[in-house]
Enzyme design. Sequence first.
Site, PDB file in Angstrom:
ATOM      1  N   GLY A   1       3.984 -33.557  20.334  1.00 44.57           N
ATOM      2  CA  GLY A   1       4.629 -32.102  20.674  1.00 44.57           C
ATOM      3  C   GLY A   1       3.849 -31.686  22.249  1.00 44.57           C
ATOM      4  O   GLY A   1       3.505 -32.557  22.735  1.00 44.57           O
ATOM      5  N   ASP A   2       4.089 -30.351  22.106  1.00 41.81           N
ATOM      6  CA  ASP A   2       3.557 -30.109  23.635  1.00 41.81           C
ATOM      7  C   ASP A   2       2.163 -30.222  23.941  1.00 41.81           C
ATOM      8  O   ASP A   2       1.866 -30.477  24.937  1.00 41.81           O
ATOM      9  CB  ASP A   2       3.670 -28.406  23.553  1.00 41.81           C
ATOM     10  CG  ASP A   2       3.706 -27.748  24.952  1.00 41.81           C
ATOM     11  OD1 ASP A   2       4.523 -28.293  25.769  1.00 41.81           O
ATOM     12  OD2 ASP A   2       2.903 -26.944  25.392  1.00 41.81           O
TER      13      ASP A   2
ATOM     14  N   THR B   1       0.257 -32.914  22.950  1.00 40.72           N
ATOM     15  CA  THR B   1       0.173 -34.368  23.226  1.00 40.72           C
ATOM     16  C   THR B   1       0.862 -34.854  24.824  1.00 40.72           C
ATOM     17  O   THR B   1       0.278 -35.424  25.374  1.00 40.72           O
ATOM     18  CB  THR B   1       0.959 -35.147  22.205  1.00 40.72           C
ATOM     19  OG1 THR B   1       0.356 -34.792  20.854  1.00 40.72           O
ATOM     20  CG2 THR B   1       0.964 -36.679  22.313  1.00 40.72           C
TER      21      THR B   1
ATOM     22  N   ILE C   1       8.417 -30.624  13.909  1.00 42.53           N
ATOM     23  CA  ILE C   1       9.556 -30.168  12.895  1.00 42.53           C
ATOM     24  C   ILE C   1       9.841 -28.890  13.780  1.00 42.53           C
ATOM     25  O   ILE C   1      10.778 -28.212  13.349  1.00 42.53           O
ATOM     26  CB  ILE C   1       8.913 -29.840  11.789  1.00 42.53           C
ATOM     27  CG1 ILE C   1       7.592 -28.975  11.528  1.00 42.53           C
ATOM     28  CG2 ILE C   1       8.780 -31.087  10.933  1.00 42.53           C
ATOM     29  CD1 ILE C   1       7.144 -28.336  10.262  1.00 42.53           C
ATOM     30  N   ASP C   2       8.912 -28.160  14.416  1.00 42.13           N
ATOM     31  CA  ASP C   2       9.084 -26.700  14.921  1.00 42.13           C
ATOM     32  C   ASP C   2      10.385 -26.599  15.999  1.00 42.13           C
ATOM     33  O   ASP C   2      10.950 -25.591  16.106  1.00 42.13           O
ATOM     34  CB  ASP C   2       8.062 -26.196  15.660  1.00 42.13           C
ATOM     35  CG  ASP C   2       6.552 -26.365  14.730  1.00 42.13           C
ATOM     36  OD1 ASP C   2       6.799 -26.205  13.609  1.00 42.13           O
ATOM     37  OD2 ASP C   2       5.740 -26.289  15.324  1.00 42.13           O
TER      38      ASP C   2
ATOM     39  N   ARG D   1      15.427 -11.273  -9.224  1.00 43.80           N
ATOM     40  CA  ARG D   1      14.368 -11.261  -8.355  1.00 43.80           C
ATOM     41  C   ARG D   1      14.557 -11.314  -7.028  1.00 43.80           C
ATOM     42  O   ARG D   1      15.621 -11.854  -6.488  1.00 43.80           O
ATOM     43  CB  ARG D   1      13.414 -12.290  -8.852  1.00 43.80           C
ATOM     44  CG  ARG D   1      12.340 -11.981  -9.988  1.00 43.80           C
ATOM     45  CD  ARG D   1      11.717 -13.127 -10.174  1.00 43.80           C
ATOM     46  NE  ARG D   1      10.627 -12.794 -11.544  1.00 43.80           N
ATOM     47  CZ  ARG D   1      10.235 -13.846 -12.174  1.00 43.80           C
ATOM     48  NH1 ARG D   1      10.332 -15.229 -12.028  1.00 43.80           N
ATOM     49  NH2 ARG D   1       9.344 -13.547 -13.043  1.00 43.80           N
TER      50      ARG D   1
ATOM     51  N   ARG E   1       5.592 -22.353  13.534  1.00 44.97           N
ATOM     52  CA  ARG E   1       4.582 -21.635  14.319  1.00 44.97           C
ATOM     53  C   ARG E   1       5.297 -20.375  15.023  1.00 44.97           C
ATOM     54  O   ARG E   1       5.659 -19.604  14.481  1.00 44.97           O
ATOM     55  CB  ARG E   1       4.255 -22.563  15.450  1.00 44.97           C
ATOM     56  CG  ARG E   1       2.563 -22.396  15.851  1.00 44.97           C
ATOM     57  CD  ARG E   1       2.429 -23.496  16.715  1.00 44.97           C
ATOM     58  NE  ARG E   1       2.231 -24.882  16.189  1.00 44.97           N
ATOM     59  CZ  ARG E   1       1.013 -25.220  15.933  1.00 44.97           C
ATOM     60  NH1 ARG E   1      -0.114 -24.565  16.337  1.00 44.97           N
ATOM     61  NH2 ARG E   1       0.811 -26.608  15.555  1.00 44.97           N
TER      62      ARG E   1
ATOM     63  N   GLU F   1       6.744 -18.650   9.195  1.00 42.22           N
ATOM     64  CA  GLU F   1       5.272 -18.054   9.146  1.00 42.22           C
ATOM     65  C   GLU F   1       4.852 -17.168  10.401  1.00 42.22           C
ATOM     66  O   GLU F   1       3.636 -16.484  10.239  1.00 42.22           O
ATOM     67  CB  GLU F   1       4.394 -19.401   9.250  1.00 42.22           C
ATOM     68  CG  GLU F   1       4.688 -20.054  10.352  1.00 42.22           C
ATOM     69  CD  GLU F   1       3.894 -21.464  10.485  1.00 42.22           C
ATOM     70  OE1 GLU F   1       3.348 -22.018   9.422  1.00 42.22           O
ATOM     71  OE2 GLU F   1       3.941 -22.116  11.580  1.00 42.22           O
TER      72      GLU F   1
HETATM   73  O1  F6P Z   1       3.514 -27.662  14.625  1.00 37.25           O
HETATM   74  C1  F6P Z   1       4.021 -28.285  13.473  1.00 37.25           C
HETATM   75  C2  F6P Z   1       3.222 -27.308  12.424  1.00 37.25           C
HETATM   76  O2  F6P Z   1       3.471 -27.973  10.889  1.00 37.25           O
HETATM   77  C3  F6P Z   1       3.417 -25.753  12.445  1.00 37.25           C
HETATM   78  O3  F6P Z   1       4.808 -25.695  11.914  1.00 37.25           O
HETATM   79  C4  F6P Z   1       2.517 -25.385  11.714  1.00 37.25           C
HETATM   80  O4  F6P Z   1       2.288 -24.004  12.099  1.00 37.25           O
HETATM   81  C5  F6P Z   1       1.123 -26.450  11.842  1.00 37.25           C
HETATM   82  O5  F6P Z   1       1.765 -27.380  12.318  1.00 37.25           O
HETATM   83  C6  F6P Z   1       0.399 -26.613  10.847  1.00 37.25           C
HETATM   84  O6  F6P Z   1      -0.815 -27.185  11.107  1.00 37.25           O
HETATM   85  P1  F6P Z   1      -1.904 -28.171  10.491  1.00 37.25           P
HETATM   86  O7  F6P Z   1      -1.302 -29.487   9.953  1.00 37.25           O
HETATM   87  O8  F6P Z   1      -3.110 -28.273  11.225  1.00 37.25           O
HETATM   88  O9  F6P Z   1      -1.889 -27.257   9.173  1.00 37.25           O
END
Ligand code: F6P
Length: 361
Positions: free
Chosen positions: A115-116, A118, A139-140, A175, A184, A235
Site C-alpha cells: 500500500g502507500d 510500501t 483492502i482500503d 434491533r 482507515r 472505522e
Molecule cells: O490498511 C489496512 C487496514 O486493515 C486498515 O483498514 C486498518 O485500519 C488497519 O490496516 C489495521 O491495521 P493492523 O493490522 O495493524 O491492526
Amino acid sequence: MIKKIGVLTGGGDCPGLNAVLRAVVKTAIGRFHWEVLGFKDGYHGLVLNDYVQLNPFSVSGILDRGGTILGSSNRDNPFNFKVEENGATKFVDMSDQVIANTKSHGIDAMVLIGGDGTLTSARDFARKGLKVVGVPKTIDNDLSATDTTFGFMTAVETATEALDKLHSTAESHHRIMILEVMGRYAGWIALEAGIAGGADIILIPEIPYDIREVADKVMERKRNGKNFSIVVVAEGAKPSGGEMVISHIVKDSPDPVRLGGIGQKIAGELEQLTGMDSRVTVLGHLQRGGRPSSYDRVLSTRYGVAAVELISAGHFGRMVSLQGSTITSVSLEEAVGKLKTVPSDGELVRIAKSIGVEFGD
Ligand code: F6P
C-alpha cells in the site's frame, strides 16, 4: 538483460497477495526464464537479507489462499528501520544495506507489492537508483493512482455477507444492528458493502454525521413499520465537529494510529435517542483474511503479469494501475502520498441517497 528479480509483500496483508506472487513467479520463470527471490516479511527481510528462492512449485496451489506465503510487515520502514543496539532502540536508514543486499544477489529489479507505505519506500528506492516496480494492494482502496487495489472487492464481499446475516437477526429482535468495518481514512468498504448489503444508514469519514439525523432515520423506519435498522459505519467515521475514534497506537509503526470503536459509541447514542436495543459487530481482520474473490484473483493476476512485463520492457520506478478496464502504469512519484477518499458528491453516494440511504448529513 534481466536475469534475476526479487519480490516482497509489505504492509497489512489482504486477499490476493498470493495470486500476485503466483503470477509474478510463473511469468518471470515460465515466460522470461529469470530467477526469482522472495524476501520474507516485507522490507524486514530485504534489510536483513532473509529470503527464499521461488520456483513454480513454491507458488503451486496458492491462488485461492489468503495471506502471503512470504509474510508481511506493516512496521518496517527501510529508511527509518528499528534496530536494537546495546539494549537501546534506534531508528536507522538501512536503504544502502538494501541496495547492497540486492547487488550481492545479482538482482536486476524488485517487485514491491504493498500500500502507500510500501510504495512510498519503493519511490524512495527508485530515487536512489534501484530498479523497482510497484503493485497496489490494500483492502482500503485508498490509493489515488489506481481505480481499484486488489483485496478491496474481497473485503467488500465479506462485509456484505455480514450485513446479510445481520439483517435477519435485526428483524427478529427489532434491533439496530451496527457493523463497523475497516478502511482507515476512506469509506470505500462501508459505502460499497452498505449499498450491496442494503444498509439503511452508511457513515463514512468523508461525510461527518449528525447522530440526530441517524436517529431520525431509525424512527422514520419504525413509523413505516420497519422495526429494525442496519447501520454500516467505517472505522474512520466521525460526527460533524468531532474526531475519529482511536483504538490504540502501535508504537514503532510508520503509521501508528489504529482506528476503532466508533460502532460502540454510535450504539450507545442511538439507544438513548431511540429507546431501541442496539448491537455492534466489529468485522476487523476478517476483512483481510480468507480466499480472494474471483474478481481479486483476476486483478491480482493481471497486476502480477503487468509488473513483470514492465521490468522486461525496462520501465522502472512505476506502479501497475487499473484505469477503467485497462491495466496500465503510473510513475511511483505520482502514485504515492495522495489518499483516494470517497467524493461526498460522487455517483455512489448519490445513488445510495437516491434509494433512501441516510448518511447522517
Ligand atoms: O490498511 C489496512 C487496514 O486493515 C486498515 O483498514 C486498518 O485500519 C488497519 O490496516 C489495521 O491495521 P493492523 O493490522 O495493524 O491492526
